[in-house]
Design an enzyme around this catalytic site. Structure first.
Site, short mmCIF file in Angstrom:
data_model
loop_
_atom_site.label_atom_id
_atom_site.label_comp_id
_atom_site.label_asym_id
_atom_site.label_seq_id
_atom_site.Cartn_x
_atom_site.Cartn_y
_atom_site.Cartn_z
N ASP A 104 0.83 -1.19 0.00
CA ASP A 104 0.00 0.00 0.00
C ASP A 104 0.87 1.25 0.00
O ASP A 104 2.00 1.21 -0.53
CB ASP A 104 -0.96 -0.03 1.19
CG ASP A 104 -2.32 0.55 0.86
OD1 ASP A 104 -2.40 1.77 0.66
OD2 ASP A 104 -3.30 -0.22 0.80
N SER B 141 -11.23 -1.11 -0.79
CA SER B 141 -9.96 -1.10 -0.07
C SER B 141 -10.16 -1.41 1.40
O SER B 141 -9.28 -1.97 2.05
CB SER B 141 -9.30 0.28 -0.17
OG SER B 141 -8.51 0.39 -1.31
N HIS C 80 -3.64 6.13 3.08
CA HIS C 80 -4.45 4.95 2.74
C HIS C 80 -3.94 3.69 3.42
O HIS C 80 -4.71 2.93 4.03
CB HIS C 80 -4.43 4.79 1.22
CG HIS C 80 -5.35 3.74 0.69
ND1 HIS C 80 -4.89 2.53 0.20
CD2 HIS C 80 -6.69 3.71 0.53
CE1 HIS C 80 -5.91 1.81 -0.23
NE2 HIS C 80 -7.02 2.50 -0.04
#
Length: 638
Positions: free
Chosen positions: A164, A414, A198
């Site tokens: 990520d 996600s 994120h």
């Protein structure tokens, strides 16, 4: 195969009629101390849960209610309140709302005021942070003493690799010593923290420590360790080569760090057939080597006009060996009776393709996603000073003021993906001999089919951690031994439990079936007997023979007592194949078909390079995005 589109006014009328019918049935079947129904003149002003309380015979219970009015003042309401012995708790003048403390039965009197528009319970409001409850995870925490396990099932001894945008290791969700075993940057920016924001959120959903928030915002597998592989840069963008470098590193080093699960909440347009795509092939190698790979389906389930579309699964979600996860909406509650598939969650079939020597296009048309998991407005760790919060300040929760304890909202597949990655860690802790295919099989077999959604929307259904762990504990433990189980021999060490789970007060039936590439299979012997496809080095879909318009089982790989499906359904919430006919599997065997909402698109429709997302990003050659498209509730990350 097409479906007529109903006028919006007609749809609204049907919905209203359905709601009224539901209320009518409730009032006809519930018990009430005084009568069997509420006065019709006031019932439409009283919320269904408040009506249920009154009709249950417990109407003398004192409750707080929210009274909405058509005007800011109502002398009649004040006098009625005095009459029933109620108390005024608060006035929200700008909203024309009053909060009252009354006996539940009293609302029938209050509703007679013409200025009152609606009365509802001041019910508890839960953020969607309580993911361990709605997924069934919390139910397995206290089962430690079973089968010689220690106190709780929390993913201990299992490492999850997170590919990520990095992890803010100073956040208290990762404060346990040794929690993050290793960090490595593959972007060239020479940092492993998370300026985008994120990766930190994703990692916390999978394995965040719940102690700092007293368990309120705990990851699915809080005892699991993490490997932080940063493949998305400070803008949340990477390249295929960067992802491949990380996967290559994993192949060489997974054993050094005990990596059994990989989370990939990222993707690129699925153009190349999974048989040719380099990321898909790398994922397959990891799975064949014993690593569970969990991938996001994508956030392209609707077009610019908000209409449902099919065929937008991203890579590596199009890889059959990966567990591909779509997003469901739990509406912030533990109960699962109203859960749905989010509108933005990408749907199958996969539209990656190959071109033969004659120039003909051959689409993969694989059924995806495999599962769905909660993904809407999920609360988890907020990386310090991240770009997402700066761009979208509304994502801030303001639950904690301490910098390294802040939490933020994000929505998207996600967020669903690390829930399944965490669940995989729990299954491997419960039974370390499980192969990746067995982990995938257990999660699908015990999933909850969501009523009203078809196979291409939800795969096998919504994740059920409690049910999957129950089965994992009693699966034989020699699956990875030198002498593999004999085909058709007993898979479980004891009798299989009833195929049901109760979560949040709702008892639901398991899917009791599997998605296999372009078809589905069902039958009790999927769990009672060992199938060749459960072994390492196989796909679950291996052993299915495909013709031009039909499929059959290879009985050297699957026992004869299981049933292969020839169609997909719109689920009625029962086991696999329960519901109405949706689509023949034969269409998936031919080239060029992808579903729209009520129409069929022919050959040549591909979501390829240059496709523009609603947020302004353009997917160019080679890019992998943790995209920031607009979901059901604001910005959503894939």
């Amino acid at each position: 195969m097409s479906r007529p589109q109903l006028p919006k006014r007609l749809v609204a009328t049907i919905v209203l009629f359905s709601l009224c019918s539901a209320l009518f049935m409730t009032t006809k079947t519930s018990a009430r101390a005084a009568s069997n129904t509420l006065p019709s003149a006031v019932s439409s002003k009283i919320s269904p849960d408040l009506q249920r309380l009154i009709l249950s015979g417990n109407g003398d219970t004192r409750v707080k209610v929210i009274v909405q009015s058509n005007s800011s003042t109502s002398n009649l309401l004040g006098s009625l309140l005095n009459t029933v012995g109620g108390l005024l708790v608060n006035v929200l003048a700008n909203l024309n709302i009053r909060i009252l403390d009354v006996e539940a039965n009293s609302v029938e009197v209050l509703a007679t005021d013409p200025s009152v528009s609606y009365i509802s319970l001041d019910a508890p409001v839960h953020s969607s942070g309580h993911i361990t409850n709605t997924t069934g995870t919390q139910q397995v925490r206290a089962q430690k003493s079973l089968l010689g396990l220690n106190n709780t099932l929390d993913g201990s001894g299992v490492t999850i690799a997170i590919l990520d945008s990095g992890i803010d290791t100073k956040h208290k969700s990762f404060a346990t010593t040794g929690k993050i075993k290793f960090s490595k940057d593959f972007t060239g920016e020479n940092r492993t923290d998370d300026p985008w924001g994120h990766g930190t959120h994703v990692a916390a959903i999978a394995a965040g420590d719940g102690a700092p928030t007293s368990g309120a915002y705990e990851g699915i597998a809080p005892g699991a360790s993490l490997v932080n592989l940063r493949v998305l840069n400070s803008e949340g963008v990477g390249q295929v080569s960067t992802v491949l470098a990380a996967l290559d590193w994993l192949m060489a080093n997974k054993g050094n760090y005990g990596v059994r699960v990989v989370n990939m909440s990222l993707g690129t347009p699925a153009i190349n057939s999974y048989e040719d795509d380099p990321i898909c092939n790398a994922v397959r190698k990891l799975v064949n080597a014993g690593v569970v790979v969990v991938a996001a389906a994508g956030n392209n389930g609707k077009d610019a006009d908000g209409q449902k579309i099919y065929g937008a699964i991203h890579c590596p979600g199009n890889e059959p060996s990966a567990i591909t996860v779509g997003a469901s909406n739990s509406f912030g509650t533990d109960a699962r009776n109203e859960d749905s598939v989010t509108s933005y969650s990408s749907r199958g079939p996969t539209r990656s393709f190959s071109i033969d020597s004659y120039g003909r296009v051959h689409y993969d048309n694989i059924i995806k996603p495999d599962l769905v998991a909660p993904g809407n407005k999920i609360i988890a760790a907020e990386a310090v000073g991240n770009s997402l919060i700066r761009k979208y300040p509304e994502l801030e929760t303001y639950k904690y003021s301490t910098t390294n304890m802040k939490l933020m909202y994000l929505s998207g597949t996600s967020m669903s993906t690390p829930m399944v990655a965490g669940a995989a860690a729990l299954l491997l802790e419960a039974n370390s001999s499980l192969t990746p295919n067995m982990v995938k099989m257990l999660l699908m077999y015990t999933a909850q089919p969501l009523a009203g959604f078809n196979t291409l929307d939800q795969g096998a259904g919504q994740i059920n951690v409690a049910g999957a762990v129950t089965l994992a504990r009693i699966v034989r433990t020699d699956l990875l031994g030198l002498l593999k189980p004999t085909f058709g021999s007993a898979l479980l060490t004891q009798t299989a439990p009833a195929p049901q789970t109760t979560i949040g007060g709702l008892t639901f039936t398991w899917t009791q079936g599997l998605v296999l590439k372009r078809t589905m299979i069902t039958g009790k012997d999927l769990i009672n007997k060992y199938q060749v496809s459960y072994g390492q080095g196989y796909l679950l879909g291996d052993g299915v023979n495909e013709g031009l318009t039909s499929q059959s089982l290879n009985y050297n790989m699957w026992v004869k007592s299981v049933t292969l499906g020839s169609y997909m359904t719109k689920s009625d919430g029962s086991a696999l194949f329960g519901g109405s006919y949706f689509l023949s599997n034969a269409l998936l065997l031919g080239d060029g078909f992808v579903l729209g909402d009520g129409f069929v698109l022919g050959d040549g429709f591909v979501i390829g390079d240059g496709f523009v997302l609603g947020d302004g990003f353009v997917l160019g050659d080679g890019f992998v995005l943790g995209d920031c498209s607009l979901g059901d509730s604001g910005p959503s990350m894939k």
